[in-house]
Design a protein around this motif. Structure first.
Motif, short mmCIF file in Angstrom:
data_model
loop_
_atom_site.label_atom_id
_atom_site.label_comp_id
_atom_site.label_asym_id
_atom_site.label_seq_id
_atom_site.Cartn_x
_atom_site.Cartn_y
_atom_site.Cartn_z
N SER A 55 4.01 1.54 -1.12
CA SER A 55 4.84 1.68 -2.32
C SER A 55 4.05 1.70 -3.62
CB SER A 55 5.90 0.59 -2.37
OG SER A 55 5.31 -0.69 -2.41
N GLU A 56 2.93 1.00 -3.67
CA GLU A 56 2.14 0.91 -4.91
C GLU A 56 0.85 1.72 -4.86
OE1 GLU A 56 3.29 -0.77 -7.61
OE2 GLU A 56 5.08 -1.22 -6.43
N GLY A 57 0.44 2.11 -3.66
CA GLY A 57 -0.82 2.83 -3.49
C GLY A 57 -1.93 1.88 -3.06
N VAL A 58 -2.84 2.39 -2.24
CA VAL A 58 -3.91 1.53 -1.73
C VAL A 58 -4.96 1.20 -2.78
CG1 VAL A 58 -3.56 2.18 0.68
CG2 VAL A 58 -5.15 3.50 -0.74
N GLY A 59 -4.90 1.87 -3.92
CA GLY A 59 -5.82 1.56 -5.01
C GLY A 59 -5.28 0.54 -5.99
N SER A 60 -4.07 0.04 -5.75
CA SER A 60 -3.44 -0.87 -6.70
C SER A 60 -3.94 -2.30 -6.55
CB SER A 60 -1.92 -0.84 -6.52
OG SER A 60 -1.55 -1.47 -5.31
N GLY A 83 0.82 -1.21 0.00
CA GLY A 83 0.00 0.00 0.00
C GLY A 83 0.85 1.26 0.00
#
Length: 159
Positions: free
Chosen positions: A68-73, A66
């Motif tokens: 490093s990639e974002g919680v929408g990933s 979350g």
């Protein structure tokens, strides 16, 4: 080849491993305190106990994904689903297997102690799952690790 470098700088992977290791170290400390014995190898590599190292590892993985990639990933979504499955398994199926092992061990002990047959030397492992509190503490450990690891400059999460 950058495989080694890629593994060393893989923030989610390092966080998952660090979460597992920290939970195992805490498990040694709580095991020594609880059982008043210094069986480090059993506490370090055994199953069950406080906190849940599986939960700490997958929670650290999900949190790091979350971050490093974002919680929408999609990667975060998969890691969250894996975390929920592991936590449910630890408090459900694995814990029940441990409870059943206690009952079976007692039945075998009662059967063989009341007859002239020789005793069975091997008991089923009783500590295979976790209580909800052990899983919750593992979850907290797993949440904490990526935020602390993100403070290390080589990962560059905060700047």
């Amino acid at each position: 080849m950058n495989v080694i470098k890629d593994l060393i700088f893989n923030f989610p992977l390092i966080c998952a491993g660090s979460g597992w290791l920290l939970a195992q170290i805490l498990k040694v400390a709580t095991g020594i305190f609880r059982e008043k014995s210094f069986n480090v190898i059993e506490f370090l590599f055994g199953t069950g106990g406080m906190p849940s190292s599986h939960t700490a590892a997958v929670t650290a993985l999900a949190t790091a994904c979350g971050m490093s990639e974002g919680v929408g990933s999609p990667v975060f979504a998969v890691a969250c689903l894996l975390t929920l499955i592991v936590m449910r398994d630890a408090t459900g199926i694995r814990r029940e297997a441990g409870e059943q092992a206690k009952v079976l061990n007692r039945i075998v002990q009662d059967l063989f102690s009341s007859t002239d047959h020789e005793n069975i030397n091997r008991n089923l492992k009783e500590l295979v799952g976790h209580t909800p509190l052990q899983v919750f503490v593992g979850f907290l450990v797993g949440l904490m690790v990526p935020f602390l690891m993100g403070l290390i400059p080589i990962y560059g999460i905060y700047g």
